[in-house]
Design an enzyme around this catalytic site. Structure first.
Site, short mmCIF file in Angstrom:
data_model
loop_
_atom_site.label_atom_id
_atom_site.label_comp_id
_atom_site.label_asym_id
_atom_site.label_seq_id
_atom_site.Cartn_x
_atom_site.Cartn_y
_atom_site.Cartn_z
N GLU A 76 28.32 30.02 -55.68
CA GLU A 76 27.86 30.42 -57.02
C GLU A 76 27.60 29.22 -57.93
O GLU A 76 27.51 29.38 -59.14
CB GLU A 76 28.88 31.35 -57.67
CG GLU A 76 29.04 32.69 -57.00
CD GLU A 76 27.82 33.59 -57.13
OE1 GLU A 76 26.78 33.13 -57.65
OE2 GLU A 76 27.90 34.75 -56.72
N HIS A 95 34.85 32.53 -63.07
CA HIS A 95 34.25 33.74 -62.50
C HIS A 95 35.31 34.45 -61.68
O HIS A 95 35.87 33.87 -60.73
CB HIS A 95 33.06 33.38 -61.62
CG HIS A 95 32.59 34.50 -60.74
ND1 HIS A 95 32.45 35.79 -61.18
CD2 HIS A 95 32.25 34.52 -59.42
CE1 HIS A 95 32.03 36.57 -60.19
NE2 HIS A 95 31.91 35.81 -59.11
N HIS A 97 36.98 38.26 -59.85
CA HIS A 97 36.76 39.59 -59.29
C HIS A 97 37.98 40.44 -59.63
O HIS A 97 38.43 41.26 -58.82
CB HIS A 97 36.56 39.52 -57.78
CG HIS A 97 35.27 38.88 -57.36
ND1 HIS A 97 34.90 38.76 -56.04
CD2 HIS A 97 34.26 38.32 -58.08
CE1 HIS A 97 33.73 38.16 -55.96
NE2 HIS A 97 33.32 37.88 -57.19
N HIS A 158 29.44 43.11 -59.11
CA HIS A 158 29.86 41.77 -58.71
C HIS A 158 31.25 41.41 -59.24
O HIS A 158 32.20 41.31 -58.49
CB HIS A 158 28.81 40.76 -59.19
CG HIS A 158 28.98 39.39 -58.62
ND1 HIS A 158 27.99 38.44 -58.69
CD2 HIS A 158 30.02 38.78 -57.99
CE1 HIS A 158 28.40 37.32 -58.11
NE2 HIS A 158 29.65 37.51 -57.68
#
Length: 207
Positions: A76, A95, A97, A158
């Site tokens: 990414e 980032h 999850h 995502h």
């Protein structure tokens, strides 16, 4: 800060995020951008967090050229580069999850302002960025479109993205995104949700 100091700082926060279950296995990624030297320090791709050390942190430029490190950078890296190019006030990206935030990303639903802390720490609601195939420039470009006055967003199907001028602020915002998502998810099971009025949000932001 020296290169090693930056790497050590990044790995420390990365390990904390992993311990806090903000991502699992080898998912998620964090970075710090040294604007003066044009150097992005970023977690490596597909490398276990349990054994990751400061020496494993990758250093690249915004075009993806490897400047230092023994691995490949996170897949990414293009997303990180797009955000850094778009906003000069951003020097760190987290980032995640994290499960509750990612659940709303899967639902393709933004999180409205249901907590006052969201205004103070995130700038308001948690918008939803349009989905894109992971690892493509579009992931970052879509996030940039909704981050113009926010410090974090969901990315459709995502996960979540948080930004800051420092890594500490970016990570704190990532935690608040997950906290707001969890509280909102639980509140929805109890009955109707009262969203904080936009006029109240404006008053807070204009203080």
């Amino acid at each position: 800060m020296s290169d090693m100091s930056v790497k050590q700082h990044l790995i420390q926060v990365t390990k904390q995020a992993y311990a806090d279950r903000m991502f699992a296995a080898t998912s998620g990624n964090l970075s710090i951008f040294d604007r003066e030297r044009g150097m992005m320090y970023i977690t490596p791709g597909s490398y276990p967090y349990e054994i990751m050390t400061a020496e494993d942190i990758m250093v690249i430029d915004l075009d993806g050229n490897i400047l230092d490190g023994p691995h490949r950078p996170s897949s990414e890296w293009r997303m990180h580069a797009a955000v850094y190019r778009a906003d000069e006030s951003v020097n760190a990206i987290v980032h995640t999850h994290s499960p509750y935030a990612t659940a709303f990303a899967i639902n393709n639903v933004r999180i409205p302002v249901v907590l006052y802390e969201m205004v103070y720490f995130l700038g308001g609601d948690i918008p939803l960025a349009e989905g894109a195939i992971p690892g493509t420039p579009e992931v970052g470009e879509n996030a940039v479109k909704v981050l113009h006055d926010r410090y974090g967003c969901l990315m459709a199907n995502h996960g979540a993205l948080a930004i800051g001028d420092t890594l500490e602020r970016a990570y704190t915002r990532a935690v608040y995104i997950e906290d707001a998502a969890k509280a909102y998810s639980l509140a929805l099971t109890h009955g109707p949700v009262r969203v904080i009025e936009s006029e109240t949000v404006r008053k807070i932001l204009n203080k």
